[in-house]
Design a protein around this motif. Structure first.
Motif, PDB file in Angstrom:
ATOM      1  N   PRO A   1       0.833  -1.210   0.000  1.00  0.00           N
ATOM      2  CA  PRO A   1       0.000   0.000   0.000  1.00  0.00           C
ATOM      3  C   PRO A   1       0.868   1.260   0.000  1.00  0.00           C
ATOM      4  O   PRO A   1       1.951   1.279   0.578  1.00  0.00           O
ATOM      5  N   LEU A   2       0.375   2.296  -0.663  1.00  0.00           N
ATOM      6  CA  LEU A   2       1.147   3.528  -0.698  1.00  0.00           C
ATOM      7  C   LEU A   2       1.149   4.182   0.678  1.00  0.00           C
ATOM      8  O   LEU A   2       0.246   3.976   1.477  1.00  0.00           O
ATOM      9  N   THR A   3       2.192   4.944   0.924  1.00  0.00           N
ATOM     10  CA  THR A   3       2.337   5.633   2.199  1.00  0.00           C
ATOM     11  C   THR A   3       2.170   7.133   1.985  1.00  0.00           C
ATOM     12  O   THR A   3       2.250   7.629   0.852  1.00  0.00           O
ATOM     13  N   GLU A   4       1.997   7.842   3.068  1.00  0.00           N
ATOM     14  CA  GLU A   4       1.869   9.304   2.998  1.00  0.00           C
ATOM     15  C   GLU A   4       3.123   9.926   2.368  1.00  0.00           C
ATOM     16  O   GLU A   4       3.016  10.770   1.479  1.00  0.00           O
ATOM     17  N   ALA A   5       4.291   9.496   2.807  1.00  0.00           N
ATOM     18  CA  ALA A   5       5.540  10.051   2.281  1.00  0.00           C
ATOM     19  C   ALA A   5       5.683   9.765   0.784  1.00  0.00           C
ATOM     20  O   ALA A   5       6.096  10.637   0.007  1.00  0.00           O
ATOM     21  N   GLU A   6       5.331   8.562   0.386  1.00  0.00           N
ATOM     22  CA  GLU A   6       5.415   8.195  -1.026  1.00  0.00           C
ATOM     23  C   GLU A   6       4.440   9.026  -1.855  1.00  0.00           C
ATOM     24  O   GLU A   6       4.772   9.476  -2.955  1.00  0.00           O
TER      25      GLU A   6
END
Length: 190
Positions: free
Chosen positions: A54-59
């Motif tokens: 899953p994508l992260t906030e930073a990514e």
């Protein structure tokens, strides 16, 4: 009559978005396994999708920062001298995303998740605007719009919502929604 034209345009857009969403790729359900068994043979495309964390906030913040560079490559009004051949353009996009530190598969994954949620949110906004416009119509215009809406398949927005929920995890949806304005600005939509 001006209100009716705007309403009809919004209806058309809603139907167009709903129709386009039928072509979206839905993340496959993971194969059922038990503790003692390995999954049955999985098609290669399905393995790739499953391997995407899953994508992260930073990514996603990096994606928002980097996407204008890609948009500039693909926008013919900004970059009239840019590549016209789709293969050349694809290679150029791959080169730029790699130079920005992206794995191609990962960039496409984040892009797909972002566009899926953004398109759905735009449909919700258009529906809300359409409902507001309908309230401002005369009784005769409202009846005409209602007749047009009766010809459309019911529950399109709900069907798209279900598709979004299958494709994009709730955590990813939240990250994207929390950054929707920044994403739209990065894409030149605001």
């Amino acid at each position: 009559m001006k209100h009716l034209s705007l309403t009809l345009m919004l209806i058309f857009s809603l139907v167009l978005f709903a129709g386009c969403s039928d072509n979206e790729t839905v993340a496959p359900e993971p194969p059922e396994t038990t503790r003692d068994s390995a999954p049955a043979s999985i098609p290669e495309a399905q393995v790739e999708t499953q391997s995407m964390a899953p994508l992260t906030e930073a990514e996603f913040q990096k994606f928002i920062k980097d996407i204008p560079e890609i948009t500039r490559l693909t926008n013919p009004t900004i970059n009239a001298e840019g590549p016209k051949d789709p293969e050349v353009l694809s290679a150029k996009i791959a080169e730029v995303t790699t130079s920005l530190g992206w794995d191609q598969q990962r960039f496409l994954y984040v892009y797909g998740q972002a566009m899926t949620v953004m398109n759905y949110e735009q449909m919700v906004l258009m529906k809300r605007q359409m409902d507001e416009q309908i309230q401002g119509l005369t009784e005769e215009e409202q009846k005409m719009v209602e007749e047009m809406m009766a010809q459309q398949p019911q529950g399109q927005l709900e069907a798209v919502k279900q598709q979004v929920d299958r494709q994009v995890s709730p955590a990813e949806q939240q990250i994207i929604r929390d950054n929707l304005t920044a994403l739209e600005e990065a894409l030149g939509l605001r």
